[in-house]
Design an enzyme around this catalytic site. Structure first.
Site, PDB file in Angstrom:
ATOM      1  N   ASP A  17     -54.601  13.362  70.280  1.00 47.98           N
ATOM      2  CA  ASP A  17     -53.957  13.693  69.003  1.00 47.98           C
ATOM      3  C   ASP A  17     -52.879  14.737  69.283  1.00 47.98           C
ATOM      4  OD1 ASP A  17     -55.066  13.858  65.700  1.00 47.98           O
ATOM      5  OD2 ASP A  17     -53.497  15.170  66.459  1.00 47.98           O
ATOM      6  N   MET A  18     -51.650  14.415  68.915  1.00 48.03           N
ATOM      7  CA  MET A  18     -50.537  15.328  69.174  1.00 48.03           C
ATOM      8  C   MET A  18     -50.722  16.608  68.357  1.00 48.03           C
ATOM      9  SD  MET A  18     -48.783  13.442  71.223  1.00 48.03           S
ATOM     10  CE  MET A  18     -47.321  14.441  71.396  1.00 48.03           C
ATOM     11  N   ASP A 111     -49.546   9.726  65.684  1.00 47.88           N
ATOM     12  CA  ASP A 111     -49.813  10.791  66.667  1.00 47.88           C
ATOM     13  C   ASP A 111     -51.227  10.760  67.232  1.00 47.88           C
ATOM     14  OD1 ASP A 111     -51.466  12.129  64.758  1.00 47.88           O
ATOM     15  OD2 ASP A 111     -50.768  14.071  65.522  1.00 47.88           O
ATOM     16  N   GLU A 112     -51.890   9.620  67.076  1.00 50.65           N
ATOM     17  CA  GLU A 112     -53.307   9.584  67.448  1.00 50.65           C
ATOM     18  C   GLU A 112     -53.676   8.225  68.038  1.00 50.65           C
ATOM     19  OE1 GLU A 112     -55.629  10.308  63.930  1.00 50.65           O
ATOM     20  OE2 GLU A 112     -57.484   9.754  64.951  1.00 50.65           O
TER      21      GLU A 112
HETATM   22  P1  TTP Z   1     -52.431  15.454  62.124  1.00 49.02           P
HETATM   23  O1  TTP Z   1     -52.714  15.033  63.527  1.00 49.02           O
HETATM   24  O2  TTP Z   1     -53.574  15.493  61.158  1.00 49.02           O
HETATM   25  O3  TTP Z   1     -51.810  16.910  62.125  1.00 49.02           O
HETATM   26  P2  TTP Z   1     -50.790  17.595  63.128  1.00 49.02           P
HETATM   27  O4  TTP Z   1     -50.478  16.716  64.286  1.00 49.02           O
HETATM   28  O5  TTP Z   1     -49.603  18.061  62.366  1.00 49.02           O
HETATM   29  O6  TTP Z   1     -51.567  18.885  63.606  1.00 49.02           O
HETATM   30  P3  TTP Z   1     -52.829  18.983  64.580  1.00 49.02           P
HETATM   31  O7  TTP Z   1     -53.188  17.594  65.002  1.00 49.02           O
HETATM   32  O8  TTP Z   1     -52.380  19.844  65.723  1.00 49.02           O
HETATM   33  O9  TTP Z   1     -53.896  19.635  63.775  1.00 49.02           O
HETATM   34  O10 TTP Z   1     -51.319  14.522  61.500  1.00 49.02           O
HETATM   35  C1  TTP Z   1     -50.246  14.011  62.255  1.00 49.02           C
HETATM   36  C2  TTP Z   1     -48.978  14.016  61.440  1.00 49.02           C
HETATM   37  O11 TTP Z   1     -49.174  13.244  60.265  1.00 49.02           O
HETATM   38  C3  TTP Z   1     -48.561  15.398  60.986  1.00 49.02           C
HETATM   39  O12 TTP Z   1     -47.743  16.072  61.936  1.00 49.02           O
HETATM   40  C4  TTP Z   1     -47.861  15.117  59.698  1.00 49.02           C
HETATM   41  C5  TTP Z   1     -48.491  13.837  59.157  1.00 49.02           C
HETATM   42  N1  TTP Z   1     -49.412  14.139  58.034  1.00 49.02           N
HETATM   43  C6  TTP Z   1     -48.956  13.965  56.723  1.00 49.02           C
HETATM   44  O13 TTP Z   1     -47.817  13.523  56.494  1.00 49.02           O
HETATM   45  N2  TTP Z   1     -49.797  14.287  55.692  1.00 49.02           N
HETATM   46  C7  TTP Z   1     -51.073  14.776  55.885  1.00 49.02           C
HETATM   47  O14 TTP Z   1     -51.784  15.068  54.915  1.00 49.02           O
HETATM   48  C8  TTP Z   1     -51.524  14.933  57.235  1.00 49.02           C
HETATM   49  C9  TTP Z   1     -52.921  15.465  57.501  1.00 49.02           C
HETATM   50  C10 TTP Z   1     -50.666  14.619  58.267  1.00 49.02           C
HETATM   51 MG    MG Z   2     -52.013  15.768  65.355  1.00 52.15          MG
END
Ligand code: TTP
Ligand code: MG
Length: 356
Positions: A17-18, A111-112
């Site tokens: 997960d990024m 991102d996952e």
């Molecule tokens: P995540 O992997 O949940 O969050 P993140 O990568 O920003 O942070 P981290 O993993 O380090 O905790 O989500 C990936 C992307 O998806 C995030 O950068 C933005 C988008 N996203 C939204 O648009 N709305 C949301 O409610 C969430 C949770 C994420």
């Molecule tokens: Mg992420």
């Protein structure tokens, strides 16, 4: 398979997960933002935060929060609009790299992803560090990883040491590692299920372990069995591999390893012709070229370049990939070389779907 029968070397399911993905891309494109609290989600009062970098999170800002609230919490924060196309583009580069390590990959979101890295030919933990290194070198971004023997535990692990983390969950760590966790951390326990369990005084996995399978089935239906097994470290879900081709290309393993640039470039030239033929036949073009090499010690390296325009001729493909080869600064003998092209679109300019 019983959890106790699984050996440590069988930790082969990787979840990645990024870190603060959208915000990290914004920082990559505008390094002056680094170190400052950054909130992605636009400037309008009615907007919602898509994500915030880790500096902004210290102020309590998080995804899905209204922008006006984020502004109250973090008045000095920098607010930038969401640029979905750009994040998709970088996502493709990341998935390209992941794909160079294994074909068994399940994309979950931009991102996952889950990967099965048991076929990469190296020790799994080393593969993890190589993936991290490749992603950082090619994109400047960090990611967090969880390595375990099933999807549930791998995902749980990737969240353990964020950002830039790596965490292994081995069979002998289960179920102890799960005991203190809130039941909400268990994949499959959503808000409704959590409420039902909270209502009978169950908040932690420790409490949940006391309940029999029959009881859980009575309370939650079929789903109960899944949860009963999961908290005991059992999850038999397979990776759902996305079979639609997201890239095309070709690679060769040499009978005799070589360091000779001319030989390597000859192969690159041959690959470029093959890719051009394939592109023409499918009436497509692409913007990202990836070069992959593996040296005598089975260490792989990849380099990608995403252009601002589409290409489809072997000359262009050759030019970019040989430039990437020069950048790789080959010091050891090479046993495998490959070129691939991604960020594909149809010649009719209709974007092919990627990660939906
Ligand atoms: P995540 O992997 O949940 O969050 P993140 O990568 O920003 O942070 P981290 O993993 O380090 O905790 O989500 C990936 C992307 O998806 C995030 O950068 C933005 C988008 N996203 C939204 O648009 N709305 C949301 O409610 C969430 C949770 C994420
Ligand atoms: Mg992420």
């Amino acid at each position: 398979m019983e959890v106790s029968q699984i050996q440590e070397e069988n930790l082969h399911i990787l979840h990645i997960d990024m870190d603060a993905f959208y915000a990290s891309v914004e920082e990559k494109d505008n390094p002056s933002l680094k170190g400052k609290p950054l909130i992605v989600g636009g400037n309008s009062r009615h907007g919602i935060v898509t994500t915030a970098n880790y500096e902004a999170r210290k102020y309590g800002v998080h995804s899905a929060m209204p922008i006006f609230m984020a502004k109250q919490m973090c008045p000095k924060g920098i607010f930038v609009p969401t640029r979905m196309n750009r994040y998709r583009e970088i996502s493709k580069e990341v998935f390209n790299i992941l794909n160079s390590f294994t074909d068994i990959l399940e994309p979950v979101s931009v991102d996952e992803a889950y990967l099965d890295i048991s076929t990469s030919g190296e020790k799994n933990i080393e593969t993890c560090f190589e993936i991290k290194k490749e992603v950082l070198e090619n994109t400047g971004l960090t990611l967090s990883m969880g390595l375990s023997f099933n999807k549930f535990l791998a995902k749980l692990a990737s969240d353990w040491n964020k950002p830039d983390g790596i965490k292994l969950i081995t069979p002998n760590m289960v179920p102890e590692i799960l005991l203190p966790l809130s039941i909400k951390k268990i994949h499959g326990i959503g808000r409704k299920t959590a409420k039902k369990l909270n209502d009978i005084g169950v908040y932690l996995v420790e409490d949940l372990l006391e309940l029999s399978e029959e009881f859980l089935v009575e309370l939650l239906g079929k789903h109960g069995t899944e949860i009963y097994l999961r908290i005991r470290g059992v999850d038999n879900r397979k990776l759902e591999i996305d079979r639609e081709r997201k890239s095309l290309g070709t690679e060769t393993t040499f009978e005799i390893s070589t360091r000779d640039k001319n030989v390597l470039k000859e192969y690159i030239y041959k690959f470029s012709l093959e890719i051009e033929k394939d592109l023409t036949r499918k009436r497509i073009q692409g913007r990202t070229i990836t070069l992959k090499i593996k040296d005598e010690d089975f260490k792989s390296k990849t380099r990608s370049r995403t252009l601002e325009y589409d290409i489809n001729s072997s000359d262009d493909i050759y030019k970019i990939s040989s430039m990437l080869l020069d950048e790789l600064k080959v010091s050891k003998k090479i046993r495998l070389i490959g070129v691939s092209m991604s960020n594909l679109s149809s010649l009719d300019k209709v974007q092919l779907s990627f990660l939906n």
